[in-house]
Design an enzyme around this catalytic site. Structure first.
Site, PDB file in Angstrom:
ATOM      1  N   SER A  16       9.659 -21.282  72.284  1.00 55.36           N
ATOM      2  CA  SER A  16       9.072 -22.254  71.349  1.00 55.36           C
ATOM      3  C   SER A  16       9.790 -23.608  71.414  1.00 55.36           C
ATOM      4  CB  SER A  16       9.041 -21.708  69.916  1.00 55.36           C
ATOM      5  OG  SER A  16      10.331 -21.605  69.384  1.00 55.36           O
ATOM      6  N   HIS A 113      21.540 -24.406  69.623  1.00 54.42           N
ATOM      7  CA  HIS A 113      22.139 -23.215  69.022  1.00 54.42           C
ATOM      8  C   HIS A 113      21.726 -23.148  67.554  1.00 54.42           C
ATOM      9  CE1 HIS A 113      24.968 -19.969  68.487  1.00 54.42           C
ATOM     10  NE2 HIS A 113      25.358 -20.556  67.374  1.00 54.42           N
TER      11      HIS A 113
END
Ligand code: GAR
Length: 205
Positions: A16, A113
């Site tokens: 995504s 992250h």
């Protein structure tokens, strides 16, 4: 825009964030073009999404390389060279990289992250954030160095953790921030745009 940087997005699954980068790069004024999507998992869903968007894809399965991580990385590096790639974006790429590849791409490899680094490097970040009782959580885009999840920070997005929020709900809200942050941080890294956030402090009590 002339001279757009040719970017490869490395994925292992859903992709995504890769899609967010592809959509941002549809704007001809965006400073990067997504020239390759590469996965270490041949049936990664993101490969199909990228192919449907007309992006060249390549799968380089790590399994045939056994424990020889560097040999796998040499194959990846060859595919990047073949595609004329100038910058790599890790986006849910779930293999630990060796210094061989990170040194080669130093300053030209970004990662996203799902935590506000340096808090919660590694896996299960949302569960760990909830267990720690943090009131702010979010995501980070940083340059990749030899040490996992520790390179210079290029951008962060923070959200307030809701009372009684589940890890799944938190993950979903952070992911929505990732999709805004990554294209913005990449553009800013390439010197073309400012992050869309104000510099007001975010206080959560
Ligand atoms: C994202 O949340 C990304 O931050 C995370 O994996 C997810 C991938 O989703 N990355 C890491 O945990 C890296 N250690 P996506 O495939 O839909 O972009």
């Amino acid at each position: 825009m002339a001279g757009r940087v040719r970017v490869a997005v490395l994925i292992s699954g859903r992709g995504s964030n890769m899609t967010a980068l592809v959509e941002a790069a549809r704007d001809p004024d965006y400073p990067a073009e997504i020239a390759l999507v590469l996965a270490n998992v041949p049936d990664a869903a993101g490969l199909r999404t990228a192919a449907a968007a007309g992006i060249p894809t390549v799968a380089i399965d790590h399994h045939p390389f056994g424990r020889d991580r560097e040999a796998h990385e040499r194959a990846i590096d060859a595919a990047l060279a073949e595609a004329g790639i100038g910058l790599v974006c890790l986006a849910g790429y779930m293999r630990i990289l060796t210094p061989w590849l990170t040194t080669r791409w130093q300053g030209r490899m970004l990662n996203i992250h799902p935590s506000l680094l340096p808090a919660f490097p590694g896996l299960h970040t949302h569960e760990r954030a909830l267990a720690a009782g943090v009131r702010l959580h979010g995501c980070t885009v940083h340059l990749v160095t030899e040490v996992m999840d520790q390179g210079p920070i290029l951008g962060q997005a923070a959200i307030a953790v809701r009372a009684d929020e589940t890890a799944g709900a938190l993950a979903e809200r952070v992911l929505a921030q990732e999709h805004v942050l990554y294209p913005a941080a990449l553009a800013r890294h390439l010197g073309r745009a400012a992050l869309p956030w104000s510099d007001r402090s975010l206080i959560v009590v």
